[in-house]
Design an enzyme around this catalytic site. Structure first.
Site, PDB file in Angstrom:
ATOM      1  N   VAL A  71       7.193  -1.427   0.409  1.00 45.04           N
ATOM      2  CA  VAL A  71       6.439  -1.809   1.606  1.00 45.04           C
ATOM      3  C   VAL A  71       7.083  -1.112   2.795  1.00 45.04           C
ATOM      4  O   VAL A  71       8.293  -1.178   2.987  1.00 45.04           O
ATOM      5  CB  VAL A  71       6.452  -3.340   1.809  1.00 45.04           C
ATOM      6  CG1 VAL A  71       5.755  -3.705   3.124  1.00 45.04           C
ATOM      7  CG2 VAL A  71       5.766  -4.044   0.647  1.00 45.04           C
ATOM      8  N   ALA A 116      11.549  -0.830   5.885  1.00 50.02           N
ATOM      9  CA  ALA A 116      10.873  -0.770   4.583  1.00 50.02           C
ATOM     10  C   ALA A 116      11.681  -1.591   3.591  1.00 50.02           C
ATOM     11  O   ALA A 116      12.822  -1.973   3.862  1.00 50.02           O
ATOM     12  CB  ALA A 116      10.776   0.671   4.099  1.00 50.02           C
ATOM     13  N   LYS A 117      11.111  -1.868   2.474  1.00 47.69           N
ATOM     14  CA  LYS A 117      11.850  -2.520   1.382  1.00 47.69           C
ATOM     15  C   LYS A 117      11.101  -2.235   0.096  1.00 47.69           C
ATOM     16  O   LYS A 117       9.883  -2.029   0.108  1.00 47.69           O
ATOM     17  CB  LYS A 117      11.904  -4.034   1.620  1.00 47.69           C
ATOM     18  CG  LYS A 117      13.074  -4.708   0.958  1.00 47.69           C
ATOM     19  CD  LYS A 117      14.338  -4.539   1.784  1.00 47.69           C
ATOM     20  CE  LYS A 117      15.534  -5.167   1.132  1.00 47.69           C
ATOM     21  NZ  LYS A 117      16.705  -5.138   2.023  1.00 47.69           N
ATOM     22  N   GLY A 118      11.847  -2.232  -1.021  1.00 45.31           N
ATOM     23  CA  GLY A 118      11.203  -2.002  -2.307  1.00 45.31           C
ATOM     24  C   GLY A 118      11.765  -2.931  -3.349  1.00 45.31           C
ATOM     25  O   GLY A 118      12.816  -3.553  -3.139  1.00 45.31           O
TER      26      GLY A 118
END
Ligand code: NAD
Length: 427
Positions: A71, A116-118
């Site tokens: 995201v 962001a992050k995943g």
């Protein structure tokens, strides 16, 4: 339109959910800033959410398909930045909230990144190294068009590490046909990592505590510190505080803590923990559980373990003057008001633990220059950034007559909103 009833909102939220706490703080800050409704609508949601299915050849020879996310919340100030976590409990909702959190954290320390992050839903404890490598490489391949030094720069998070970053960097580089170290941070030093990255979060905490105690006219030698957690943040933070002359009177791990009002020899206690995997039977201390630890008499409390440790149930029992949040989300939104009324000086997580992302930014800068700094240079630049951000935050809180938590969100949103407004809406 956004909610104007912050108090009602926080009563309704479940205290267990740190991300709802974060979003309610965002709403409160947006309200106090009288944020333009168009900006509010844009900043409250991510820019982009990717869901990928990751076929992975398991050691058995069969294919297993994992679900993964990335995201990207905001790009207004630069490439998106944030970790990748592997866990059976990862959900898109969680990743979405963590991505927004990264936007505010980068803005509060004024590094030119968005958030962001995943994550991948998997259980790394039951996967072999080969399975993890194949899954990571295929995930990286699925993200090829969306990550990159100018676009989105992943980093390690829960259950991922410098090896994971090296695999992602290699996969990306194989497709680019040349080595692109700046596509991820948190890499091994030999592959473009930065000196000082491992200690950066703990060191950043030391720098902001140094500033906070000046407000109470205290010196390190007379400052008693309690640290919850003894991992990368708590352990290294406690060791650096001890080295700087602070009296660390308690420290814990997941099983419980040790307390000595005269101070603990932290390097010795951590050596003991590494050898025996527990503080149990460590001599010359009193044993406390993690709840009791938070309520010990001290000047500075550093929750550096996990989220939701300080809630409406125990906030009133804290005895510290300064709360330096090493963990992400250790305090619930409902506890904020109690702490504020008690006069506890809070150094909010999005500032206190931002040393890690700050040195990640330095890693990205060094990779792009192809020129690497000595560790003392990294540490000095980290100190400059943390001290300047701490002072910006205090000035902002004073000038807007708000508590430091609210000020951190207001300052971050203000910066991102300003840049978004200057760029204009492509709408
Ligand atoms: P870690 O795994 O290295 O250490 C965690 C420590 O907390 C360990 O000592 C563990 O025993 C203890 N712990 C775990 N669960 C606990 C519980 N329920 N009660 C009490 N103690 C518990 O993790 P870390 O990297 O030190 O991260 C700690 C926190 O800091 C997390 O919230 C993380 O998101 C945040 N954080 C880490 C970094 C970083 O650079 N590592 C940067 C920013 C924020």
């Amino acid at each position: 339109m956004y909610s104007t009833s912050y108090v009602d909102d926080i009563r309704q939220i479940k205290e267990e959910n740190p991300f709802e706490s974060m979003m309610s703080r965002f709403d409160r800050a947006a309200h106090l800033l009288a944020l333009d409704p168009d900006l509010y609508a844009v900043l409250r949601v991510p820019n982009r959410e990717l869901k990928v299915y990751i076929p992975t050849r398991m050691d058995s020879g069969r294919i297993q398909v994992f679900e993964g996310y990335r995201v990207q919340h905001n790009f207004a100030r630069g490439p998106a930045k944030g970790g990748i976590r592997y866990s059976p409990d990862v959900s898109l909702d969680e990743v979405r909230a963590l991505a927004a959190w990264m936007t505010w954290k980068c803005a509060v320390v004024n590094v030119p990144f968005g958030g962001a992050k995943g994550g991948i839903i998997c259980d790394p404890q039951v996967m072999s190294n080969g399975e993890l490598e194949r899954m990571t490489r295929r995930y990286a391949a699925e993200l090829l068009d969306f990550i990159g030094p100018e676009k989105d720069v992943p980093a390690p998070d829960m259950n991922t590490n410098e090896q994971t970053m090296a695999w992602i960097m290699d996969t990306y580089s194989m497709h680019a046909r040349h080595t692109v170290t700046a596509v991820v941070t948190g890499k091994p030093i030999d592959l473009g990592g930065s000196s000082g990255r491992r200690e950066a979060t703990g060191r950043g905490i030391l720098f902001v505590i140094n500033e906070a105690i000046k407000r109470f006219k205290m010196t390190p030698a007379e400052t008693r510190v309690v640290v919850q957690g003894s991992g990368n943040v708590g352990g290294i933070g406690a060791e650096l505080l001890h080295q700087a002359g602070y009296k660390v009177v308690a420290i814990s791990d997941i099983h419980g803590g040790i307390y000595n009002p005269h101070g603990i020899d932290i390097p010795d206690a951590l050596r003991y923990l590494r050898t025996t995997r527990s503080f149990e039977d460590y001599e010359g201390v009193e044993f406390v559980n993690n709840q009791e630890l938070l309520e010990l008499d001290c000047d500075v409390l550093v929750p550096a373990a996990t989220e939701n440790q300080i809630t409406s149930q125990n906030a009133d029992k804290l005895k510290c003057k300064v709360l330096a949040e090493g963990a992400n989300g250790p305090t619930t939104a409902s506890a904020d008001e109690i702490l504020h009324n008690k006069g506890v000086f809070v150094i909010p997580d999005i500032l206190a633990n931002a040393g890690g992302v700050t040195v990640s930014y330095f890693e990205w800068v060094q990779d792009r220059m192809g020129y690497f700094w000595r560790e003392d240079v990294v540490n000095e630049r980290l100190q400059d950034k943390m001290v300047a951000s701490f002072n910006d935050l205090c000035r902002y809180a004073d000038s807007h007559s708000v508590d430091t938590r609210t000020a951190a969100y207001m300052l971050a949103i203000d910066r991102v909103a300003y840049d978004t407004r200057m760029r204009g809406f492509y709408a």
